[in-house]
Design a protein around this motif. Structure first.
Motif, PDB file in Angstrom:
ATOM      1  N   GLU A 101       0.835  -1.197   0.000  1.00 12.28           N
ATOM      2  CA  GLU A 101       0.000   0.000   0.000  1.00 12.28           C
ATOM      3  C   GLU A 101       0.874   1.253   0.000  1.00 12.28           C
ATOM      4  OE1 GLU A 101      -2.747  -0.105   3.221  1.00 12.28           O
ATOM      5  OE2 GLU A 101      -3.816  -1.863   2.482  1.00 12.28           O
ATOM      6  N   GLU A 102       0.369   2.296  -0.594  1.00 14.77           N
ATOM      7  CA  GLU A 102       1.129   3.534  -0.767  1.00 14.77           C
ATOM      8  C   GLU A 102       1.725   4.057   0.544  1.00 14.77           C
ATOM      9  OE1 GLU A 102       0.408   8.117  -2.392  1.00 14.77           O
ATOM     10  OE2 GLU A 102      -1.020   6.520  -2.881  1.00 14.77           O
ATOM     11  N   ALA A 103       3.057   4.272   0.527  1.00 17.30           N
ATOM     12  CA  ALA A 103       3.802   4.889   1.631  1.00 17.30           C
ATOM     13  C   ALA A 103       3.747   4.109   2.946  1.00 17.30           C
ATOM     14  CB  ALA A 103       3.319   6.324   1.855  1.00 17.30           C
ATOM     15  N   LYS A 104       3.486   2.803   2.888  1.00 21.53           N
ATOM     16  CA  LYS A 104       3.334   2.029   4.114  1.00 21.53           C
ATOM     17  C   LYS A 104       4.625   1.383   4.613  1.00 21.53           C
ATOM     18  CE  LYS A 104      -1.033   2.564   5.108  1.00 21.53           C
ATOM     19  NZ  LYS A 104      -1.463   3.173   6.389  1.00 21.53           N
ATOM     20  N   THR A 105       5.638   1.265   3.753  1.00 17.85           N
ATOM     21  CA  THR A 105       6.934   0.756   4.204  1.00 17.85           C
ATOM     22  C   THR A 105       8.029   1.690   3.710  1.00 17.85           C
ATOM     23  OG1 THR A 105       7.459  -0.590   2.246  1.00 17.85           O
ATOM     24  CG2 THR A 105       6.096  -1.625   3.969  1.00 17.85           C
ATOM     25  N   HIS A 106       9.195   1.639   4.370  1.00 20.70           N
ATOM     26  CA  HIS A 106      10.289   2.494   3.915  1.00 20.70           C
ATOM     27  C   HIS A 106      10.785   2.040   2.547  1.00 20.70           C
ATOM     28  CE1 HIS A 106      12.826  -0.789   5.421  1.00 20.70           C
ATOM     29  NE2 HIS A 106      13.901  -0.188   4.967  1.00 20.70           N
ATOM     30  N   TRP A 107      10.616   0.742   2.228  1.00 22.71           N
ATOM     31  CA  TRP A 107      11.002   0.277   0.899  1.00 22.71           C
ATOM     32  C   TRP A 107      10.167   0.955  -0.182  1.00 22.71           C
ATOM     33  CZ3 TRP A 107      10.359  -5.315   3.025  1.00 22.71           C
ATOM     34  CH2 TRP A 107      11.480  -5.650   3.803  1.00 22.71           C
ATOM     35  N   TRP A 108       8.884   1.088   0.052  1.00 19.18           N
ATOM     36  CA  TRP A 108       8.008   1.765  -0.912  1.00 19.18           C
ATOM     37  C   TRP A 108       8.460   3.211  -1.096  1.00 19.18           C
ATOM     38  CZ3 TRP A 108       5.092   5.995  -1.746  1.00 19.18           C
ATOM     39  CH2 TRP A 108       4.121   5.959  -2.742  1.00 19.18           C
ATOM     40  N   VAL A 109       8.710   3.899   0.010  1.00 16.56           N
ATOM     41  CA  VAL A 109       9.126   5.308  -0.046  1.00 16.56           C
ATOM     42  C   VAL A 109      10.467   5.443  -0.760  1.00 16.56           C
ATOM     43  CG1 VAL A 109       9.815   7.307   1.334  1.00 16.56           C
ATOM     44  CG2 VAL A 109       7.807   5.963   2.001  1.00 16.56           C
ATOM     45  N   PHE A 110      11.424   4.585  -0.416  1.00 15.19           N
ATOM     46  CA  PHE A 110      12.734   4.645  -1.058  1.00 15.19           C
ATOM     47  C   PHE A 110      12.592   4.536  -2.575  1.00 15.19           C
ATOM     48  CE2 PHE A 110      15.942   3.171   2.445  1.00 15.19           C
ATOM     49  CZ  PHE A 110      15.539   4.232   3.242  1.00 15.19           C
ATOM     50  N   HIS A 111      11.833   3.544  -3.025  1.00  9.91           N
ATOM     51  CA  HIS A 111      11.670   3.332  -4.467  1.00  9.91           C
ATOM     52  C   HIS A 111      10.968   4.508  -5.128  1.00  9.91           C
ATOM     53  CE1 HIS A 111       9.674   1.629  -8.099  1.00  9.91           C
ATOM     54  NE2 HIS A 111      10.874   1.104  -8.273  1.00  9.91           N
ATOM     55  N   ASN A 202      17.619  -3.182  14.572  1.00 13.26           N
ATOM     56  CA  ASN A 202      16.214  -3.291  14.957  1.00 13.26           C
ATOM     57  C   ASN A 202      15.596  -4.575  14.428  1.00 13.26           C
ATOM     58  OD1 ASN A 202      16.369  -1.363  12.381  1.00 13.26           O
ATOM     59  ND2 ASN A 202      14.466  -2.541  12.237  1.00 13.26           N
ATOM     60  N   ILE A 203      14.447  -4.928  14.997  1.00 10.53           N
ATOM     61  CA  ILE A 203      13.606  -5.977  14.427  1.00 10.53           C
ATOM     62  C   ILE A 203      12.705  -5.323  13.394  1.00 10.53           C
ATOM     63  CG2 ILE A 203      11.782  -7.659  14.853  1.00 10.53           C
ATOM     64  CD1 ILE A 203      14.443  -8.545  15.959  1.00 10.53           C
ATOM     65  N   LEU A 204      12.700  -5.858  12.196  1.00 13.33           N
ATOM     66  CA  LEU A 204      11.822  -5.360  11.140  1.00 13.33           C
ATOM     67  C   LEU A 204      10.697  -6.356  10.926  1.00 13.33           C
ATOM     68  CD1 LEU A 204      12.659  -3.676   7.816  1.00 13.33           C
ATOM     69  CD2 LEU A 204      11.406  -5.845   7.738  1.00 13.33           C
ATOM     70  N   ARG A 205       9.478  -5.841  10.851  1.00  7.46           N
ATOM     71  CA  ARG A 205       8.294  -6.666  10.577  1.00  7.46           C
ATOM     72  C   ARG A 205       7.455  -5.920   9.532  1.00  7.46           C
ATOM     73  NH1 ARG A 205       8.598  -6.554  16.260  1.00  7.46           N
ATOM     74  NH2 ARG A 205       9.177  -8.565  17.208  1.00  7.46           N
ATOM     75  N   HIS A 206       7.509  -6.358   8.295  1.00  6.20           N
ATOM     76  CA  HIS A 206       6.809  -5.681   7.217  1.00  6.20           C
ATOM     77  C   HIS A 206       5.821  -6.619   6.538  1.00  6.20           C
ATOM     78  CE1 HIS A 206       8.923  -2.038   7.566  1.00  6.20           C
ATOM     79  NE2 HIS A 206       9.626  -2.008   6.461  1.00  6.20           N
ATOM     80  N   SER A 207       4.720  -6.012   6.080  1.00  6.58           N
ATOM     81  CA  SER A 207       3.770  -6.700   5.205  1.00  6.58           C
ATOM     82  C   SER A 207       3.320  -5.691   4.163  1.00  6.58           C
ATOM     83  CB  SER A 207       2.554  -7.202   6.008  1.00  6.58           C
ATOM     84  OG  SER A 207       1.709  -6.119   6.351  1.00  6.58           O
ATOM     85  N   GLY A 208       2.452  -6.105   3.281  1.00  2.00           N
ATOM     86  CA  GLY A 208       1.965  -5.199   2.245  1.00  2.00           C
ATOM     87  C   GLY A 208       1.111  -4.065   2.758  1.00  2.00           C
ATOM     88  N   THR A 209       0.703  -4.156   4.023  1.00  2.00           N
ATOM     89  CA  THR A 209      -0.096  -3.072   4.621  1.00  2.00           C
ATOM     90  C   THR A 209       0.734  -2.256   5.606  1.00  2.00           C
ATOM     91  OG1 THR A 209      -0.944  -4.578   6.326  1.00  2.00           O
ATOM     92  CG2 THR A 209      -2.269  -4.314   4.338  1.00  2.00           C
ATOM     93  N   GLY A 210       2.035  -2.507   5.659  1.00  2.00           N
ATOM     94  CA  GLY A 210       2.903  -1.681   6.502  1.00  2.00           C
ATOM     95  C   GLY A 210       3.561  -2.455   7.622  1.00  2.00           C
ATOM     96  N   VAL A 211       4.045  -1.699   8.613  1.00  2.00           N
ATOM     97  CA  VAL A 211       4.720  -2.292   9.765  1.00  2.00           C
ATOM     98  C   VAL A 211       3.722  -3.122  10.575  1.00  2.00           C
ATOM     99  CG1 VAL A 211       5.857  -1.791  11.969  1.00  2.00           C
ATOM    100  CG2 VAL A 211       6.448  -0.474   9.928  1.00  2.00           C
ATOM    101  N   VAL A 212       4.110  -4.347  10.887  1.00  2.00           N
ATOM    102  CA  VAL A 212       3.285  -5.202  11.730  1.00  2.00           C
ATOM    103  C   VAL A 212       3.778  -5.023  13.157  1.00  2.00           C
ATOM    104  CG1 VAL A 212       2.598  -7.570  12.246  1.00  2.00           C
ATOM    105  CG2 VAL A 212       2.947  -6.855   9.862  1.00  2.00           C
ATOM    106  N   HIS A 213       2.930  -4.487  14.022  1.00  2.00           N
ATOM    107  CA  HIS A 213       3.340  -4.144  15.370  1.00  2.00           C
ATOM    108  C   HIS A 213       3.351  -5.371  16.270  1.00  2.00           C
ATOM    109  CE1 HIS A 213       3.344   0.159  14.551  1.00  2.00           C
ATOM    110  NE2 HIS A 213       2.257  -0.066  13.839  1.00  2.00           N
ATOM    111  N   SER A 214       4.360  -5.417  17.140  1.00  2.00           N
ATOM    112  CA  SER A 214       4.539  -6.553  18.036  1.00  2.00           C
ATOM    113  C   SER A 214       3.486  -6.536  19.136  1.00  2.00           C
ATOM    114  CB  SER A 214       5.922  -6.516  18.649  1.00  2.00           C
ATOM    115  OG  SER A 214       6.140  -5.306  19.338  1.00  2.00           O
TER     116      SER A 214
END
Length: 214
Positions: A101-111, A202-214
């Motif tokens: 989803e738009e702007a939901k991960t830093h990978w999306w923003v970087f690209h 850090n621990i990274l937890r990503h999905s297509g809808t953004g950061v998955v919170h612990s």
């Protein structure tokens, strides 16, 4: 928009050109006016649809002439050579913001903020990172070497510990900060020579809808 079911979790270790209190994390301009760096991760749990990604590693080189949000950057993905064709395609997709989803991960923003994507490299990746100790080493022969250590204050011999907490961030919830150095070889399109600058564990937890919170 239907997002493919994917998830990546693991220890992330990275380094950028900024000072130890990386201004980007506080919505300020980069320490030296530009942004460049390297991040790497070992996947402890991950999938892309039916494709298992567990155990694989990746690296990401990036550079912008100014702040990230101003665009004009370039990026190069490095994927674990052990990955098969399906795994390579999956990792390249999510690391360049696909199925997200738009702007939901830093990978999306970087690209989105890059005008140039260099060809993906497939290389052996050695990865070690200890979040609590703020130590690490990533070696991709001929491409890049990243090392990290705790911050040592000038007034004492005990390591300094500091964390950044971003509850609604697009990369992590809490990151340990230390000192890191990155040196690239002849192979990558993006060249780095960073010494004792911002290091992040850090621990990274990503999905297509953004950061998955612990």
């Amino acid at each position: 928009m239907t997002i493919k079911d994917w998830y990546i979790e693991g220890v992330e270790f990275g380094n950028c050109v900024c000072g130890y209190s990386c201004p980007c994390q506080f919505e300020e301009r980069p320490t030296h006016g530009n942004c460049e760096g390297f991040e790497s991760l070992e996947i402890s749990k991950g999938h892309f649809g039916d494709t298992d990604l567990t155990g694989l590693r990746y690296g990401l080189l990036y550079s912008w002439p100014g702040a990230i949000f101003e665009g004009g950057g370039e990026m190069q993905v490095i994927i674990d050579e052990r990955a098969d064709d399906a795994q390579r395609k999956a990792l390249e997709t999510v690391l360049t913001g696909g199925e997200t989803e738009e702007a939901k991960t830093h990978w999306w923003v970087f690209h989105e903020m890059c005008e140039k994507m260099h060809p993906t490299l497939y290389k052996p990746i050695e990865f070690e990172a200890d979040i609590e100790a703020r130590t690490g080493r990533v070696v991709i022969p001929g491409v890049v070497e990243l090392t990290g250590r705790p911050i040592m204050p000038p007034h004492g011999d005990e390591p300094h510990r500091v964390r950044i907490d971003i509850p609604n961030g697009i990369e992590f919830e809490i990151a340990e900060i230390g000192s890191a150095s990155t040196k690239t070889g002849d192979v990558p399109a993006i060249k780095l020579d960073l010494k004792d600058s911002y290091g992040q564990w850090n621990i990274l937890r990503h999905s297509g809808t953004g950061v998955v919170h612990s």
